[in-house]
Write a protein that holds these residues in place. Structure first.
Motif, PDB file in Angstrom:
ATOM      1  N   LYS A  48     -46.110 -25.183-104.341  1.00 17.84           N
ATOM      2  CA  LYS A  48     -46.456 -25.850-102.991  1.00 17.84           C
ATOM      3  C   LYS A  48     -46.298 -24.833-101.656  1.00 17.84           C
ATOM      4  O   LYS A  48     -46.829 -24.897-100.678  1.00 17.84           O
ATOM      5  N   GLN A  49     -44.974 -24.224-101.844  1.00 13.34           N
ATOM      6  CA  GLN A  49     -44.416 -23.306-100.691  1.00 13.34           C
ATOM      7  C   GLN A  49     -45.343 -22.237-100.402  1.00 13.34           C
ATOM      8  O   GLN A  49     -45.976 -21.619 -99.326  1.00 13.34           O
ATOM      9  N   VAL A  50     -45.818 -21.605-101.537  1.00 11.33           N
ATOM     10  CA  VAL A  50     -46.547 -20.301-101.446  1.00 11.33           C
ATOM     11  C   VAL A  50     -48.119 -20.626-101.147  1.00 11.33           C
ATOM     12  O   VAL A  50     -48.635 -20.024-100.523  1.00 11.33           O
ATOM     13  N   ASP A  51     -48.280 -21.906-101.600  1.00 12.85           N
ATOM     14  CA  ASP A  51     -49.952 -22.251-101.371  1.00 12.85           C
ATOM     15  C   ASP A  51     -50.127 -22.542 -99.852  1.00 12.85           C
ATOM     16  O   ASP A  51     -50.869 -22.121 -99.250  1.00 12.85           O
ATOM     17  N   ALA A  52     -49.101 -23.024 -99.169  1.00 11.00           N
ATOM     18  CA  ALA A  52     -48.965 -23.173 -97.579  1.00 11.00           C
ATOM     19  C   ALA A  52     -49.302 -21.857 -97.251  1.00 11.00           C
ATOM     20  O   ALA A  52     -50.061 -21.807 -96.121  1.00 11.00           O
ATOM     21  N   ILE A  53     -48.590 -20.950 -97.328  1.00  6.62           N
ATOM     22  CA  ILE A  53     -48.796 -19.486 -96.942  1.00  6.62           C
ATOM     23  C   ILE A  53     -50.204 -18.952 -97.305  1.00  6.62           C
ATOM     24  O   ILE A  53     -50.776 -18.378 -96.206  1.00  6.62           O
ATOM     25  N   GLN A  58     -42.524 -27.000-106.643  1.00  3.88           N
ATOM     26  CA  GLN A  58     -42.071 -26.755-105.660  1.00  3.88           C
ATOM     27  C   GLN A  58     -42.508 -25.408-104.865  1.00  3.88           C
ATOM     28  O   GLN A  58     -42.920 -25.316-103.690  1.00  3.88           O
ATOM     29  N   SER A  59     -42.097 -24.429-105.698  1.00  3.37           N
ATOM     30  CA  SER A  59     -42.561 -22.881-105.396  1.00  3.37           C
ATOM     31  C   SER A  59     -43.906 -22.941-105.084  1.00  3.37           C
ATOM     32  O   SER A  59     -44.453 -22.120-104.237  1.00  3.37           O
ATOM     33  N   ARG A 106     -48.601 -17.498-106.272  1.00  9.70           N
ATOM     34  CA  ARG A 106     -48.725 -18.959-106.502  1.00  9.70           C
ATOM     35  C   ARG A 106     -49.208 -19.528-107.763  1.00  9.70           C
ATOM     36  O   ARG A 106     -48.700 -20.437-108.140  1.00  9.70           O
TER      37      ARG A 106
END
Length: 73
Positions: A51-56, A48-49, A41
């Motif tokens: 944010k996606q990894v932060d959600a995980i 965008q990447s 992250r």
């Protein structure tokens, strides 16, 4: 199997009638995965990447917090 999380395979969920628990090996592996995701992250090439990894990372962090010893913070 020892002291591992009990899953109800038919329902696909963890049973709520037992307290959260995980064996030490599984905990170490989850913490390692968490650390790798945080690095991914923090070094993401675009927003965008990141944010996606932060959600995980947040989901896994919530999972790991269930297994912290009482009084740990």
């Amino acid at each position: 199997m020892g002291n591992v999380i009990d899953f109800d395979v038919a329902a696909g969920i963890t049973r709520d009638n037992k307290p959260a628990h995980i064996d030490e090996y599984g905990q170490v592996m989850l913490i390692g995965v968490f650390g790798d995701l945080v690095k991914l992250r923090d070094n993401a090439a675009n927003e965008q990447s990141r944010k996606q990894v932060d959600a995980i990372v947040k989901q896994l962090g919530a999972l790991l917090s269930r297994y912290e010893p009482d009084g740990a913070a």
